[in-house]
Design a protein around this motif. Structure first.
Motif, PDB file in Angstrom:
ATOM      1  N   HIS A 130      53.919  60.822  33.458  1.00 45.37           N
ATOM      2  CA  HIS A 130      54.509  60.644  34.783  1.00 45.37           C
ATOM      3  C   HIS A 130      53.474  60.983  35.839  1.00 45.37           C
ATOM      4  CE1 HIS A 130      58.470  60.980  32.834  1.00 45.37           C
ATOM      5  NE2 HIS A 130      58.128  62.151  32.374  1.00 45.37           N
ATOM      6  N   ARG A 131      53.702  60.466  37.031  1.00 43.05           N
ATOM      7  CA  ARG A 131      52.961  60.944  38.194  1.00 43.05           C
ATOM      8  C   ARG A 131      53.873  60.826  39.397  1.00 43.05           C
ATOM      9  NH1 ARG A 131      48.443  56.301  39.385  1.00 43.05           N
ATOM     10  NH2 ARG A 131      49.911  54.714  40.069  1.00 43.05           N
ATOM     11  N   LYS A 132      53.602  61.685  40.363  1.00 40.10           N
ATOM     12  CA  LYS A 132      54.351  61.621  41.605  1.00 40.10           C
ATOM     13  C   LYS A 132      53.755  60.534  42.472  1.00 40.10           C
ATOM     14  CE  LYS A 132      56.755  65.813  42.662  1.00 40.10           C
ATOM     15  NZ  LYS A 132      56.862  66.962  43.554  1.00 40.10           N
ATOM     16  N   GLU A 133      54.625  59.659  42.963  1.00 44.55           N
ATOM     17  CA  GLU A 133      54.209  58.598  43.871  1.00 44.55           C
ATOM     18  C   GLU A 133      55.082  58.725  45.122  1.00 44.55           C
ATOM     19  OE1 GLU A 133      54.518  54.849  41.797  1.00 44.55           O
ATOM     20  OE2 GLU A 133      53.008  55.430  40.317  1.00 44.55           O
ATOM     21  N   ASN A 134      54.441  59.009  46.243  1.00 44.59           N
ATOM     22  CA  ASN A 134      55.177  59.224  47.498  1.00 44.59           C
ATOM     23  C   ASN A 134      56.249  60.298  47.336  1.00 44.59           C
ATOM     24  OD1 ASN A 134      53.695  57.183  48.908  1.00 44.59           O
ATOM     25  ND2 ASN A 134      54.955  55.656  47.848  1.00 44.59           N
ATOM     26  N   GLY A 135      55.907  61.360  46.599  1.00 44.50           N
ATOM     27  CA  GLY A 135      56.788  62.501  46.428  1.00 44.50           C
ATOM     28  C   GLY A 135      57.875  62.334  45.381  1.00 44.50           C
ATOM     29  N   VAL A 136      57.873  61.221  44.646  1.00 40.88           N
ATOM     30  CA  VAL A 136      58.902  60.950  43.638  1.00 40.88           C
ATOM     31  C   VAL A 136      58.229  60.741  42.281  1.00 40.88           C
ATOM     32  CG1 VAL A 136      60.755  59.367  42.953  1.00 40.88           C
ATOM     33  CG2 VAL A 136      60.371  59.845  45.378  1.00 40.88           C
ATOM     34  N   TRP A 137      58.791  61.363  41.235  1.00 43.51           N
ATOM     35  CA  TRP A 137      58.256  61.191  39.893  1.00 43.51           C
ATOM     36  C   TRP A 137      58.527  59.775  39.399  1.00 43.51           C
ATOM     37  CZ3 TRP A 137      54.950  64.421  37.754  1.00 43.51           C
ATOM     38  CH2 TRP A 137      54.920  65.742  38.196  1.00 43.51           C
ATOM     39  N   LYS A 138      57.512  59.164  38.802  1.00 47.94           N
ATOM     40  CA  LYS A 138      57.603  57.828  38.217  1.00 47.94           C
ATOM     41  C   LYS A 138      56.983  57.851  36.824  1.00 47.94           C
ATOM     42  CE  LYS A 138      59.111  55.582  41.913  1.00 47.94           C
ATOM     43  NZ  LYS A 138      60.307  54.758  41.947  1.00 47.94           N
ATOM     44  N   ILE A 139      57.476  56.981  35.953  1.00 44.82           N
ATOM     45  CA  ILE A 139      56.886  56.821  34.620  1.00 44.82           C
ATOM     46  C   ILE A 139      55.702  55.873  34.753  1.00 44.82           C
ATOM     47  CG2 ILE A 139      57.251  56.019  32.261  1.00 44.82           C
ATOM     48  CD1 ILE A 139      60.270  56.643  32.704  1.00 44.82           C
ATOM     49  N   LEU A 140      54.524  56.357  34.397  1.00 41.79           N
ATOM     50  CA  LEU A 140      53.297  55.565  34.480  1.00 41.79           C
ATOM     51  C   LEU A 140      52.941  54.939  33.129  1.00 41.79           C
ATOM     52  CD1 LEU A 140      50.823  54.674  36.174  1.00 41.79           C
ATOM     53  CD2 LEU A 140      49.739  56.829  35.508  1.00 41.79           C
ATOM     54  N   VAL A 141      53.091  55.716  32.048  1.00 45.36           N
ATOM     55  CA  VAL A 141      52.820  55.244  30.695  1.00 45.36           C
ATOM     56  C   VAL A 141      54.005  55.636  29.827  1.00 45.36           C
ATOM     57  CG1 VAL A 141      51.294  55.410  28.676  1.00 45.36           C
ATOM     58  CG2 VAL A 141      50.319  55.538  30.985  1.00 45.36           C
ATOM     59  N   ASP A 142      54.486  54.698  29.025  1.00 43.03           N
ATOM     60  CA  ASP A 142      55.632  54.951  28.150  1.00 43.03           C
ATOM     61  C   ASP A 142      55.326  54.361  26.782  1.00 43.03           C
ATOM     62  OD1 ASP A 142      58.067  55.191  26.865  1.00 43.03           O
ATOM     63  OD2 ASP A 142      59.197  54.005  28.315  1.00 43.03           O
ATOM     64  N   TYR A 143      55.259  55.231  25.785  1.00 43.93           N
ATOM     65  CA  TYR A 143      54.994  54.827  24.399  1.00 43.93           C
ATOM     66  C   TYR A 143      56.135  55.330  23.534  1.00 43.93           C
ATOM     67  CZ  TYR A 143      53.175  54.911  19.657  1.00 43.93           C
ATOM     68  OH  TYR A 143      53.024  54.723  18.307  1.00 43.93           O
ATOM     69  N   ASP A 144      56.611  54.515  22.612  1.00 46.96           N
ATOM     70  CA  ASP A 144      57.546  55.025  21.617  1.00 46.96           C
ATOM     71  C   ASP A 144      57.365  54.324  20.284  1.00 46.96           C
ATOM     72  OD1 ASP A 144      59.003  52.646  21.589  1.00 46.96           O
ATOM     73  OD2 ASP A 144      60.684  53.440  22.700  1.00 46.96           O
TER      74      ASP A 144
END
Length: 170
Positions: A130-144
């Motif tokens: 995850h990373r914060k983008e404009n103060g909001v957490w977002k999923i940047l990389v998702d592996y399963d």
């Protein structure tokens, strides 16, 4: 001198652990609660909003790598009829958050037709960045991956609960 060093070290670790705990609480609220809500309500737009525009989605079982548009389009198509009944829940193996970036590894449980005679659960191991983008957490990389179908209810229950923030500080 030793006392001062250990006091400063302890204070620094305490502040860092507190900061990580606050970040993980925010991630639970901003990512995992909404991820669950999106899955249960078949809401591909909410699901899309959780992901960075720069998402890298890796499916270990399917040996696929996708960007956000293709990944979300799959959910839009799958969920458009709104007939599917499903729940999803998460437990964690490792959670690290610092300076607007986070890495979480864990086990998910996806249940189709919950509370019916047709109920079936599927499990997988995930790793998200995850990373914060404009103060909001977002999923940047998702592996399963299901790890060749070796992930199961036992694996799921061995992992830490979503609100157990002492996972990295036993």
């Amino acid at each position: 001198m030793k006392t001062i060093f250990f006091s400063v070290l302890f204070l620094g670790l305490s502040v860092s652990a507190f900061s990580q705990g606050e970040d993980l609480k925010d991630i639970n609220t901003q990512i995992w609660a909404n991820f669950t809500k999106a899955f249960e309500n078949l809401d591909y737009q909410l699901f899309s909003d959780l992901h960075s525009a720069n998402l890298v989605r890796v499916g270990g079982d399917s040996k696929s790598v996708k960007g956000k548009t293709a990944y979300i389009k799959g959910y839009e198509n799958r969920w458009k009829e709104k007939k599917l009944k499903q729940t999803i829940s998460f437990r964690f193996l490792e959670r690290i958050a610092k300076n607007g970036k986070a890495s979480e590894r864990g086990i998910y449980k996806l249940t189709i037709d919950p509370n019916t005679e047709k109920e079936k659960s599927y499990y997988g191991k995930f790793h998200v960045i995850h990373r914060k983008e404009n103060g909001v957490w977002k999923i940047l990389v998702d592996y399963d991956s299901s790890e060749n179908n070796s992930i199961n209810e036992t694996s799921f229950l061995k992992a830490f609960a979503i609100n157990d923030f002492n996972i990295n500080n036993p």
